[in-house]
Design a protein around this motif. Structure first.
Motif, PDB file in Angstrom:
ATOM      1  N   ILE A 119     -15.467   7.183  34.162  1.00  0.00           N
ATOM      2  CA  ILE A 119     -15.414   8.614  34.462  1.00  0.00           C
ATOM      3  C   ILE A 119     -14.222   9.241  33.749  1.00  0.00           C
ATOM      4  O   ILE A 119     -14.341  10.291  33.116  1.00  0.00           O
ATOM      5  N   VAL A 120     -13.070   8.568  33.834  1.00  0.00           N
ATOM      6  CA  VAL A 120     -11.881   9.068  33.141  1.00  0.00           C
ATOM      7  C   VAL A 120     -12.147   9.104  31.638  1.00  0.00           C
ATOM      8  O   VAL A 120     -11.932  10.112  30.974  1.00  0.00           O
ATOM      9  N   TRP A 121     -12.662   8.003  31.122  1.00  0.00           N
ATOM     10  CA  TRP A 121     -12.932   7.851  29.689  1.00  0.00           C
ATOM     11  C   TRP A 121     -13.880   8.935  29.180  1.00  0.00           C
ATOM     12  O   TRP A 121     -13.656   9.528  28.129  1.00  0.00           O
ATOM     13  N   GLN A 122     -14.924   9.240  29.968  1.00  0.00           N
ATOM     14  CA  GLN A 122     -15.950  10.158  29.473  1.00  0.00           C
ATOM     15  C   GLN A 122     -15.398  11.554  29.201  1.00  0.00           C
ATOM     16  O   GLN A 122     -15.806  12.205  28.242  1.00  0.00           O
ATOM     17  N   TYR A 123     -14.465  12.041  30.051  1.00  0.00           N
ATOM     18  CA  TYR A 123     -14.087  13.449  29.949  1.00  0.00           C
ATOM     19  C   TYR A 123     -12.736  13.723  29.305  1.00  0.00           C
ATOM     20  O   TYR A 123     -12.268  14.858  29.331  1.00  0.00           O
ATOM     21  N   ILE A 124     -12.088  12.687  28.729  1.00  0.00           N
ATOM     22  CA  ILE A 124     -10.820  12.943  28.033  1.00  0.00           C
ATOM     23  C   ILE A 124     -11.030  13.992  26.943  1.00  0.00           C
ATOM     24  O   ILE A 124     -10.245  14.924  26.788  1.00  0.00           O
ATOM     25  N   GLY A 125     -12.128  13.862  26.204  1.00  0.00           N
ATOM     26  CA  GLY A 125     -12.401  14.778  25.099  1.00  0.00           C
ATOM     27  C   GLY A 125     -12.514  16.234  25.545  1.00  0.00           C
ATOM     28  O   GLY A 125     -12.108  17.143  24.820  1.00  0.00           O
ATOM     29  N   PHE A 126     -13.038  16.447  26.746  1.00  0.00           N
ATOM     30  CA  PHE A 126     -13.190  17.789  27.286  1.00  0.00           C
ATOM     31  C   PHE A 126     -11.827  18.474  27.422  1.00  0.00           C
ATOM     32  O   PHE A 126     -11.615  19.586  26.937  1.00  0.00           O
ATOM     33  N   THR A 145     -16.562  24.185  26.771  1.00  0.00           N
ATOM     34  CA  THR A 145     -15.254  24.550  27.306  1.00  0.00           C
ATOM     35  C   THR A 145     -15.096  26.063  27.481  1.00  0.00           C
ATOM     36  O   THR A 145     -14.030  26.524  27.871  1.00  0.00           O
ATOM     37  N   ALA A 146     -16.167  26.814  27.235  1.00  0.00           N
ATOM     38  CA  ALA A 146     -16.066  28.278  27.249  1.00  0.00           C
ATOM     39  C   ALA A 146     -15.514  28.797  28.571  1.00  0.00           C
ATOM     40  O   ALA A 146     -14.559  29.572  28.604  1.00  0.00           O
ATOM     41  N   GLY A 147     -16.101  28.356  29.662  1.00  0.00           N
ATOM     42  CA  GLY A 147     -15.669  28.837  30.963  1.00  0.00           C
ATOM     43  C   GLY A 147     -14.223  28.487  31.235  1.00  0.00           C
ATOM     44  O   GLY A 147     -13.460  29.285  31.763  1.00  0.00           O
ATOM     45  N   ALA A 148     -13.850  27.280  30.837  1.00  0.00           N
ATOM     46  CA  ALA A 148     -12.513  26.788  31.151  1.00  0.00           C
ATOM     47  C   ALA A 148     -11.434  27.578  30.429  1.00  0.00           C
ATOM     48  O   ALA A 148     -10.460  28.014  31.023  1.00  0.00           O
ATOM     49  N   VAL A 149     -11.603  27.783  29.134  1.00  0.00           N
ATOM     50  CA  VAL A 149     -10.538  28.377  28.343  1.00  0.00           C
ATOM     51  C   VAL A 149     -10.355  29.844  28.691  1.00  0.00           C
ATOM     52  O   VAL A 149      -9.238  30.329  28.814  1.00  0.00           O
TER      53      VAL A 149
END
Lengths: 295, 277
Positions: free
Chosen positions: A168-175, B271-275
């Protein structure tokens, strides 16, 4: 808003534009919230017989060890995600902003790939990585001579929560990386030039300029992280189904099991209300703490 | 700091980043090449490359695993989710962005709170509601929750964008005799194209990857979407890892292709909503 009577559509058109969304939203969000509250006062297994029992379900919920265990599991995921995802993403984004790093576009593109993938596929993939006999992780440990580290990663009740949290941690680092990069790029470079004239070096620039200027972005990231992880479900459902026992059960899984495996729809609704209250509560608390730091 | 130490630091940072990138991409590469191996070959050594790449796993995934059916179900649901979310979201956002009317603030606030409510908490009441309305287990079942839960984001995105479009164009069109519907469809909608393309990708990915509602609201095997089909696939044909890997590739391939083709748009969308928010 810039109200202009000239372009205002006729009343009927106005309503046709507005109403479909409102009706659909009400039917899928508002009504279900009210229904969940209503069902939570009943003993009900889905059939025609519904027995009103008042607050009894809530009395059970408050002392339900399985529910609180699931909540603690959610909190654990939130905790590791806030530090893991936001922390690692912050470090990577600082590196990607510096001049010494090569292949910046490649790193950015590749680190974001897991974000767009189905969590179900991620769950299966990591299930294969963790597999005791045929898994990639144990294969690697064996290859580099760390046989003693080999473990049944998903079958050990003391270990399993950490094992399911890693993907879960790994998946969303990019976000979070992309969010931070966007925020850092919007910092005026003159600020850095001034700081350099005043003698600020790499670490000091980060500590006294980047970090404070990014504080509002970090607060949003923490909020998203909490909201996202309170509904963790897909990958854990696939990897362990909440087991062994209830050691990796999260709140969504517990609500699902109670309602669709044990057919306790009344109590399942009580759990749903519990999930909503706890999630929204946690988000509000995080906002309040974040707000106080602003001064 | 000496020059040599500096150099080592630079190399260290680069190595660290490559390690991270590799961890993100290697499982996918492994999945792709392993899906071309036979079961025996896979069991012999899980890391080795296929000695004789073959597509039998894919043929089996489609034939035995019904991945083709699941694929078209996912495509159907995703397509209609995208179309309806954008249409409903756009018109609602246009009204909210442009005009004063009673309850305007409340309606906008209602859509925004939709982003905070944990949707998974609503699985049970929605299941009960759909059962009462006879909406369970239909081809169109999943389109309702998917569109509704995306509306918050759609209204938010479009409202923000439409506010930045000058109103003068619409007024000029009106003076030239264009009807309001004509103006909205022919002028405002096309002006929103940058947001629309972002929204298409965002809502497509969301619908394609969604899991819990597909799990609860669909029972018939022939109506399942890909993520649900995959879990079913796993249960029925356990231990056939290479076939499972082929099925997983079928699920992620369209997403990865869309992503690599529109990486920048995808990142903006996700990421639109977030930023901005």
């Amino acid at each position: 808003m810039n109200d202009s009577s000239a372009i205002r559509p006729k009343r009927i058109t106005f309503l046709i534009y507005l109403l479909p969304s409102i009706i659909l939203f009400a039917f899928m969000v508002l009504v279900p919230v009210l229904l969940a509250v209503r069902y939570s006062f009943f003993k009900w297994s889905g059939g025609p017989k519904m027995e009103f029992i008042g607050l009894d379900n809530y009395k059970v919920l408050i002392t339900d060890g399985n529910f609180w265990n699931a909540f603690v599991n959610n909190l654990l995921i939130v905790f590791f995600s806030v530090f893991g995802q936001i922390g690692i993403a912050f470090v990577i984004s600082i590196f990607l902003m510096s001049k010494v790093v090569k292949w910046k576009g490649f790193h950015r593109t590749v680190i974001f790939i897991p974000v767009v993938l189905s969590s179900v596929v991620i769950g299966f993939l990591w299930g294969m990585i963790y597999n005791q006999d045929a898994g990639m992780l144990n294969w690697m440990l064996r290859t580099i001579g760390l046989e003693s580290w080999i473990k049944p990663w998903l079958d050990d009740p003391n270990l399993v929560m950490y094992s399911v949290t890693v993907p879960i941690v790994w998946q969303y680092i990019g976000f979070y990386l992309i969010i931070f990069l966007a925020a850092m790029q919007s910092i005026n470079s003159e600020v850095y030039e001034m700081a350099e004239l005043d003698g600020a070096t790499g670490f000091k620039k980060m500590r006294y300029i980047t970090l404070p200027l990014l504080s509002s972005t970090i607060k949003i990231a923490i909020m998203l992280c909490i909201a996202g992880n309170m509904k963790a479900f897909d990958s854990i459902f696939v990897m362990t189904g909440g087991g062994p026992g209830s050691s990796s059960t999260v709140m969504a899984q517990y609500a699902y099991d109670t309602s669709f495996k044990s057919y306790k729809l009344g109590y399942g609704s009580t759990i749903s209300v519990g999930i909503m209250v706890l999630s929204v509560g946690l988000i509000i608390i995080s906002r309040m703490i974040g707000g106080r730091n602003r001064d | 700091m000496t020059k040599a130490a500096n150099r080592i630091g630079q190399i260290g940072v680069n190595v660290f980043l490559f390690a991270i990138s590799l961890s993100c991409i290697f499982p996918l590469i492994w999945m792709l090449y392993s899906s071309l191996k036979t079961s025996q070959e896979f069991n012999l050594n899980i890391m080795s490359l296929p000695s004789n790449p073959q597509f039998q796993n894919y043929i089996d995934a489609f034939k035995i695993g019904k991945m083709g059916t699941y694929f078209w179900n996912s495509a159907f649901v995703s397509l209609f989710t995208v179309v309806f979310t954008i249409l409903f979201g756009f018109f609602t956002a246009y009204i909210i962005a442009r005009f004063k009317f009673p309850f305007r603030g409340i309606i906008y606030f209602m859509f925004l709170t939709g982003m905070l409510i944990p949707i998974h908490g609503l699985l049970i009441p929605i299941f009960v509601e759909f059962k009462a309305l006879g909406l369970l287990d239909k081809k169109i079942t999943l389109i309702f929750p998917y569109v509704a839960f995306n509306l918050s984001m759609a209204v938010f995105l479009f409202e923000n964008f439409i506010k930045t479009v000058p109103i003068d164009v619409e007024e000029a069109a009106c003076i030239d005799g264009s009807s309001s519907t004509n103006t909205v469809m022919r002028i405002v909608f096309p002006l929103c194209l940058p947001v629309i393309s972002t929204a298409i990708i965002l809502f497509f990915l969301g619908a394609w990857n969604e899991f819990p509602f597909g799990l609860v609201l669909i029972k018939s095997p022939e109506l399942r979407t890909l993520p649900i089909g995959l879990t079913n696939f796993n249960g029925q044909y356990t231990a056939n890892y290479t076939q499972m890997l082929a099925a997983m590739v079928i699920v992620v391939l369209p997403v990865v292709v869309v992503y690599l083709a529109f990486a920048k748009k995808v990142m903006q969308g996700m990421t639109a909503g977030a930023v901005k928010g």
